[in-house]
Design a protein around this motif. Structure first.
Motif, PDB file in Angstrom:
ATOM      1  N   ARG A  47       0.854  -1.185   0.000  1.00 33.58           N
ATOM      2  CA  ARG A  47       0.000   0.000   0.000  1.00 33.58           C
ATOM      3  C   ARG A  47       0.892   1.237   0.000  1.00 33.58           C
ATOM      4  N   ILE A  48       0.746   2.038  -1.008  1.00 33.43           N
ATOM      5  CA  ILE A  48       1.555   3.246  -1.094  1.00 33.43           C
ATOM      6  C   ILE A  48       0.818   4.368  -0.361  1.00 33.43           C
TER       7      ILE A  48
ATOM      8  N   ASP B  14       0.459   7.640   0.050  1.00 35.88           N
ATOM      9  CA  ASP B  14       0.865   8.900  -0.589  1.00 35.88           C
ATOM     10  C   ASP B  14      -0.200   9.983  -0.485  1.00 35.88           C
TER      11      ASP B  14
ATOM     12  N   SER C  17       5.119  13.291  -1.278  1.00 35.21           N
ATOM     13  CA  SER C  17       5.203  12.006  -1.986  1.00 35.21           C
ATOM     14  C   SER C  17       5.542  12.238  -3.453  1.00 35.21           C
TER      15      SER C  17
ATOM     16  N   ALA D  18       7.664   6.186  -5.281  1.00 36.35           N
ATOM     17  CA  ALA D  18       6.743   5.035  -5.257  1.00 36.35           C
ATOM     18  C   ALA D  18       7.267   3.938  -6.184  1.00 36.35           C
TER      19      ALA D  18
ATOM     20  N   ARG E 119      -3.056   2.308  -3.774  1.00 35.51           N
ATOM     21  CA  ARG E 119      -2.383   3.603  -3.700  1.00 35.51           C
ATOM     22  C   ARG E 119      -3.365   4.550  -3.026  1.00 35.51           C
ATOM     23  N   GLN E 120      -2.955   5.150  -1.917  1.00 37.47           N
ATOM     24  CA  GLN E 120      -3.912   5.956  -1.156  1.00 37.47           C
ATOM     25  C   GLN E 120      -4.396   7.174  -1.932  1.00 37.47           C
ATOM     26  N   SER E 121      -3.555   7.698  -2.813  1.00 35.93           N
ATOM     27  CA  SER E 121      -3.989   8.886  -3.555  1.00 35.93           C
ATOM     28  C   SER E 121      -5.157   8.568  -4.501  1.00 35.93           C
ATOM     29  N   ASP E 122      -5.420   7.280  -4.728  1.00 34.37           N
ATOM     30  CA  ASP E 122      -6.600   6.902  -5.534  1.00 34.37           C
ATOM     31  C   ASP E 122      -7.864   6.835  -4.680  1.00 34.37           C
TER      32      ASP E 122
END
Ligand code: GLU
Length: 442
Positions: A40-41, A43, A49, A54, A73-76
């Motif tokens: 899990r990124i 970001d 970030s 990444a 990916r947390q930014s999603d």
């Protein structure tokens, strides 16, 4: 129930030994238990970030030979965090705070001078709905804090045993910044709930987060996972691996010729009751892994240990393992001759130069070397030639030990140390050996 684990780095820099250890332990746990591992990124901090970091995390993990079954990916996922925040607001667990950072700082200083812990005083909870609405209408941007429930927060930690906090001693954590950005405390739990994470293994620097996050899991209706917090690595002098660890990135180690198996062998065992020994395959490390073997005391790491392990690994790597990293022309006989003397694969190249020449021989004792040259066994040189030869030279000159061997080594290799000459001599070959014994660069 299939265990689900995650490794959740923030892509704000390269992986270093500290977070690589977290990755390794989670991977080992997942593989040993037949579970699944998520990468899990983390970001959500869009300023710090980067996509390059990444990508580098994936490269680093792959180089180590660690794989993952799930990816996020947390930014999603900002929409999911917003939705969770809305639910917390609706249940009265998320409240707006209008203090400026300066005001909060002042409060903390006052608490300090009174000898009190710097816990948020919940002044914002005294605002009436009317006041809140008016301030929001005026365009004020609050931070949003999670309202902790008073009382004991306890869990059975896989590493630390029974852990207990009292919510009264904790600040209500900010979950949403004034600019609307969700903070790690929230996004992490939202994801852990959504992806049904069952085991969270991380460093002890997260212990207080865990106390808070346990209440957050409950507030969001999730199942509280099982936690394990291992002790952080200290450097050899006992200090925390902070700035220094930052410099010990995986990238640095790789560039320095440290092998993945050396790093895995070290970090799979550091801080456990098992001895740290080199392993050549990951399956063995998985077999030996047991989270209960991690202890509470802080493991010390002298980076030289890693180099020693790497040197041990050289003895165990076959020619096929390293062929593509040896100088062109180097063969299995060469690798077998030199590997016992190396700390890293790259250290082999200078010995290939010694074998191939030209070497400038060191020839202090020309008469002795002339005698020796005359006694070099006839025919092709093999691994028995050295002992036959030095036996004859010993008999002819009466020399033994260092007096016998060192001048030969200095003449044949130009240096006073190195791999066994019994193995090097056949590689150097008759012609070059005779040239060097005669004092010629050959
Ligand atoms: N992104 C967080 C960190 O790198 C993850 C911590 C966690 O495992 O929850 O510290």
């Amino acid at each position: 129930m299939t265990p689900i684990l995650r490794f959740a780095p923030s892509p704000t820099g390269r992986l270093h030994l500290g977070n690589v250890r977290t990755a390794i332990v989670n991977w080992l746990y997942a593989r040993k238990s037949g579970g699944r591992l998520m990468l899990r990124i983390d970001d959500t901090d869009l300023q710090r970030s980067t996509a390059a970091h990444a990508a580098a995390i994936e490269t680093d993990l792959t180089w180590l030979g660690l794989d993952w079954d799930l990816f996020a990916r947390q930014s999603d996922r900002f929409a999911a965090y917003d939705a969770a925040a809305d639910r917390l607001r609706a249940s009265g667990r998320l409240y707006p705070c209008f203090e400026t950072p300066e005001e909060l700082d002042l409060k903390r200083k006052l608490q300090q001078t009174r000898g009190r812990p710097p816990i948020y005083d919940r002044a914002a909870l005294k605002l009436t709905p009317h006041e809140i609405e008016a301030r929001l209408r005026h365009g004020e941007k609050p931070t949003w804090r999670f309202k902790l429930e008073r009382g004991r927060i306890a869990w059975d930690d896989m590493v630390r045993g029974a852990v207990e906090f009292h919510a009264e001693n904790l600040s209500d954590p900010v979950l949403i910044k004034a600019d609307g950005q969700p903070l790690y405390t929230l996004s992490s739990v939202v994801d852990d709930v959504e992806f049904a994470v069952t085991h969270i293994i991380r460093g002890e620097d997260h212990v207080a987060n865990t106390a808070v996050q346990i209440q957050l899991f409950q507030a969001l209706g999730g199942t509280v996972p099982t936690f394990g917090h291992f002790s952080l690595i200290a450097d050899a002098s006992g200090g925390k691996l902070s700035k220094r660890a930052g410099s010990i990135s995986l990238e640095n180690l790789r560039d320095d010729g440290i092998e993945p198996m050396s790093i895995l062998s070290l970090l799979a065992k550091l801080g456990t009751s098992d001895p740290i020994e080199i392993r050549t395959d990951r399956a063995r490390l998985i077999e030996e892994f047991e989270i209960g073997k991690f202890g509470r005391s802080q493991p010390k790491l002298d980076i030289v240990e890693l180099e020693h392990l790497n040197g041990k690994l050289m003895h165990l790597l076959s020619f096929a393992d390293v062929a593509d990293r040896l100088p062109a022309g180097a063969d299995a006989a060469f690798w077998d001759a030199v590997r016992g003397n190396l700390l890293r694969v790259g250290d082999a190249a200078p010995w290939w130069d010694v074998v191939q020449g030209p070497v400038t021989p060191v020839t202090g004792d020309a008469d002795f070397l002339t005698t020796a040259a005359g006694l070099l066994p006839a025919g092709p040189l093999d691994q028995t030639s050295w002992s036959t030869w030095t036996g004859a030279v010993k008999e002819a000159t009466g020399r033994k030990g260092r007096d016998l061997f060192l001048p030969l080594r200095l003449a044949l290799t130009g240096v006073d140390h190195g791999p066994e000459l019994a193995r090097l001599l056949p590689l150097i070959g008759r012609e070059r050996a005779l040239g060097r014994l005669a004092g010629h660069a050959a």
